[in-house]
Design a protein around this motif. Structure first.
Motif, mmCIF file in Angstrom:
data_model
loop_
_atom_site.group_PDB
_atom_site.id
_atom_site.type_symbol
_atom_site.label_atom_id
_atom_site.label_comp_id
_atom_site.label_asym_id
_atom_site.label_seq_id
_atom_site.Cartn_x
_atom_site.Cartn_y
_atom_site.Cartn_z
ATOM 1 N N PRO A 154 -6.617 2.120 -6.422
ATOM 2 C CA PRO A 154 -7.213 2.384 -5.115
ATOM 3 C C PRO A 154 -7.799 1.556 -4.223
ATOM 4 C CG PRO A 154 -8.641 3.088 -6.887
ATOM 5 C CD PRO A 154 -7.871 2.002 -7.888
ATOM 6 N N LYS A 186 0.129 14.567 -1.305
ATOM 7 C CA LYS A 186 -0.758 15.470 -2.397
ATOM 8 C C LYS A 186 0.097 16.790 -2.693
ATOM 9 C CE LYS A 186 -3.804 18.340 -5.100
ATOM 10 N NZ LYS A 186 -4.806 18.515 -5.188
ATOM 11 N N GLU A 234 -8.669 7.959 0.011
ATOM 12 C CA GLU A 234 -8.005 8.724 -1.098
ATOM 13 C C GLU A 234 -6.260 8.919 -0.971
ATOM 14 O OE1 GLU A 234 -9.735 10.366 -2.861
ATOM 15 O OE2 GLU A 234 -11.934 9.284 -2.165
ATOM 16 N N LYS A 235 -5.669 8.223 0.275
ATOM 17 C CA LYS A 235 -4.716 8.540 -0.366
ATOM 18 C C LYS A 235 -3.786 6.761 -0.884
ATOM 19 C CE LYS A 235 -4.571 12.500 2.519
ATOM 20 N NZ LYS A 235 -4.169 13.500 1.714
ATOM 21 N N ILE A 236 -4.702 5.999 -0.604
ATOM 22 C CA ILE A 236 -3.845 4.821 -0.890
ATOM 23 C C ILE A 236 -3.977 4.381 -2.519
ATOM 24 C CG2 ILE A 236 -3.578 2.374 -0.166
ATOM 25 C CD1 ILE A 236 -3.591 3.133 2.507
ATOM 26 N N ILE A 237 -2.946 4.110 -3.052
ATOM 27 C CA ILE A 237 -2.822 2.621 -4.420
ATOM 28 C C ILE A 237 -1.461 1.346 -3.878
ATOM 29 C CG2 ILE A 237 -3.224 4.659 -5.991
ATOM 30 C CD1 ILE A 237 -0.092 4.268 -6.927
ATOM 31 N N TYR A 273 -7.748 6.745 4.025
ATOM 32 C CA TYR A 273 -7.401 6.194 3.698
ATOM 33 C C TYR A 273 -8.088 5.762 1.793
ATOM 34 C CZ TYR A 273 -4.321 6.068 7.001
ATOM 35 O OH TYR A 273 -2.867 5.587 8.307
ATOM 36 N N ASN A 296 -2.023 13.727 -6.718
ATOM 37 C CA ASN A 296 -3.667 12.791 -5.676
ATOM 38 C C ASN A 296 -3.400 11.745 -6.128
ATOM 39 O OD1 ASN A 296 -5.329 13.032 -7.960
ATOM 40 N ND2 ASN A 296 -6.115 14.421 -7.055
ATOM 41 N N ARG A 297 -3.944 11.127 -5.553
ATOM 42 C CA ARG A 297 -3.999 8.834 -6.293
ATOM 43 C C ARG A 297 -4.477 8.918 -7.366
ATOM 44 N NH1 ARG A 297 -9.810 6.434 -4.274
ATOM 45 N NH2 ARG A 297 -10.380 8.005 -5.785
ATOM 46 N N ASP A 298 -6.132 9.656 -8.423
ATOM 47 C CA ASP A 298 -6.390 9.486 -9.699
ATOM 48 C C ASP A 298 -5.410 9.785 -10.095
ATOM 49 O OD1 ASP A 298 -8.751 8.068 -8.322
ATOM 50 O OD2 ASP A 298 -9.540 10.146 -8.302
ATOM 51 N N ILE A 355 -0.102 8.082 -0.258
ATOM 52 C CA ILE A 355 0.488 10.014 -1.390
ATOM 53 C C ILE A 355 -0.274 10.642 -0.063
ATOM 54 C CG2 ILE A 355 0.174 10.607 -2.929
ATOM 55 C CD1 ILE A 355 -1.233 7.719 -4.337
ATOM 56 N N SER A 413 1.198 -1.093 -0.149
ATOM 57 C CA SER A 413 0.219 0.713 0.232
ATOM 58 C C SER A 413 0.945 1.280 0.384
ATOM 59 C CB SER A 413 -1.153 -0.944 1.497
ATOM 60 O OG SER A 413 -1.905 -0.877 1.487
#
Length: 391
Positions: free
Chosen positions: A334, A311, A361-364, A359, A317-319, A309, A306
């Motif tokens: 994601p 930003k 919105e923050k993890i890939i 999390y 950002n994630r996307d 991120i 995991s």
């Protein structure tokens, strides 16, 4: 042209072809055959337990486990919101309702909030734990070892015993993970609760293409699971049935794959661990990125990695990062959409969901296949570094 690096694909370089060919040549290809029994026996030996039941999927195993926990229409089951939806849907199969819990910083269920919910939002009776809001019995708890990272099972079992909850361990991502200290030292994920379930989907640490395995403390109930998984057949000749069963048995071809894959499980875990360590050592030098830790009180199988991120410090950002890596032919994803926000569950009860939203919105997840090479890991690191420098 950049080389494509997949997120997670199987490594089928052992005896898979030999065993599957044997299954085909002997014409045992369906839900009977020696490989099914061998796979069950070998899994049980690996996990240091008495018995195991091979199923068509991890979802089927979870369904059987909840049924054997006597979850029925009108009951409630506590589940995590940060998980794959297959951990939750079987609750609905039985006519019960889920109650969603938040995650902690390991992405596993927040056990402090779980305990708080049981203490403040419920009351205990001779019949079991009653939800003050709905007046319904909370029959069981589904705990997921997210990405192979083991939940604190000592605390889980203490809570479950105090509040009369059955425990189903969704260890579908955690085959090979075990405790290294405490009351359950050397116990594998999936073998501590009332039931445990494993998955052998194509992206799991070992695969049968599809398939799962159910284990449990009570040998009679494990055998009952096998009975239910074969349409609750009371005899092999006259096809009499005393209960409603399911077509949930694994096929012999799947099991042949599983037998070969299990032979290499520890090797796969070593590869996963080594690649995680390499990622960790390099990513710490990239401002705004970090790799989520695994719990130190367990030997994890390091199934999925995991990437967290920030930003503001990284610049994407994630996307945006997902898109940029995809353009470089690096497959990432994601984490799952939170289940309490999914259309079938928007009216279900949830309790103080906070960190799961953070999390999400923050993890890939980044490439982590068992055949991932050092060169490929370094290619991912280079891409992450160059994206940071280009901003």
């Amino acid at each position: 042209m950049d080389k494509f690096i997949p997120l997670s694909v199987p490594k089928l370089k052992g005896k898979e072809l030999e065993y599957v060919t044997n299954a085909i040549e002997t014409e045992w290809v369906s839900t009977g055959g020696a490989y099914i029994n061998e796979f069950e026996k070998n899994i049980a030996k690996y996990l240091n337990i008495e018995n195991a039941v091979a199923c068509q999927s991890g979802t089927a195993g979870l369904h059987l486990a909840l049924r054997l926990c006597e979850v029925k229409y009108g009951d409630e089951v506590i589940v995590p919101t940060l998980t794959f939806i297959a951990a939750v849907n079987p609750v609905k199969y039985l006519g019960a309702e889920p109650i969603f819990m938040d995650c902690d910083d390991t992405l596993n269920m927040d056990l402090d909030k779980l305990e708080e919910f049981c203490e403040k939002e419920c009351y205990l009776t001779e019949k079991g734990l009653i939800n003050k809001k709905t007046k319904k019995i909370i029959k069981a708890l589904v705990v997921v070892h997210v990405f192979g990272n083991m939940v604190n099972m000592e605390k889980i079992m203490n809570i479950a015993n105090k509040y009369k909850l059955k425990v189903v361990e969704d260890a579908t991502e955690a085959l090979g993970t075990y405790c290294t200290e405490g009351k359950y030292k050397s116990k594998f994920a999936g073998t501590i609760g009332d039931f445990g379930v494993y998955s052998f989907n194509g992206n799991k640490i070992i695969t049968t293409g599809g398939g799962g395995m159910l284990v449990g403390k009570n040998i009679d109930l494990v055998l009952k699971a096998k009975y239910l998984s074969t349409q609750a057949k009371d005899d092999q000749l006259y096809y009499n049935h005393s209960e409603i069963g399911y077509n949930y048995r694994m096929t012999n071809i799947q099991a042949a794959l599983g037998v070969a894959q299990l032979e290499r499980l520890e090797e796969f875990i070593q590869i996963k661990t080594k690649n995680y360590s390499l990622y960790k050592s390099k990513i710490k030098n990239i401002e705004g990125l970090s790799l989520l830790d695994f719990n130190q009180n367990c030997r994890s199988n390091y199934w999925f990695y995991s990437l967290v991120i920030n930003k503001e410090k990284y610049g994407l950002n994630r996307d945006e990062l997902l898109k940029k890596l995809s353009e470089k032919k690096i497959q990432t994803r994601p984490i799952w959409g939170l289940i309490h926000k999914q259309k079938p569950y928007v009216n279900s009860q949830s309790y103080k969901i906070e960190k799961a939203n953070y999390y999400l919105e923050k993890i890939i997840n980044i490439p982590c296949s068992t055949n991932l090479s050092k060169e490929e890991v370094l290619m991912v690191i280079k891409a992450l570094t160059n994206l940071k420098l280009s901003i």
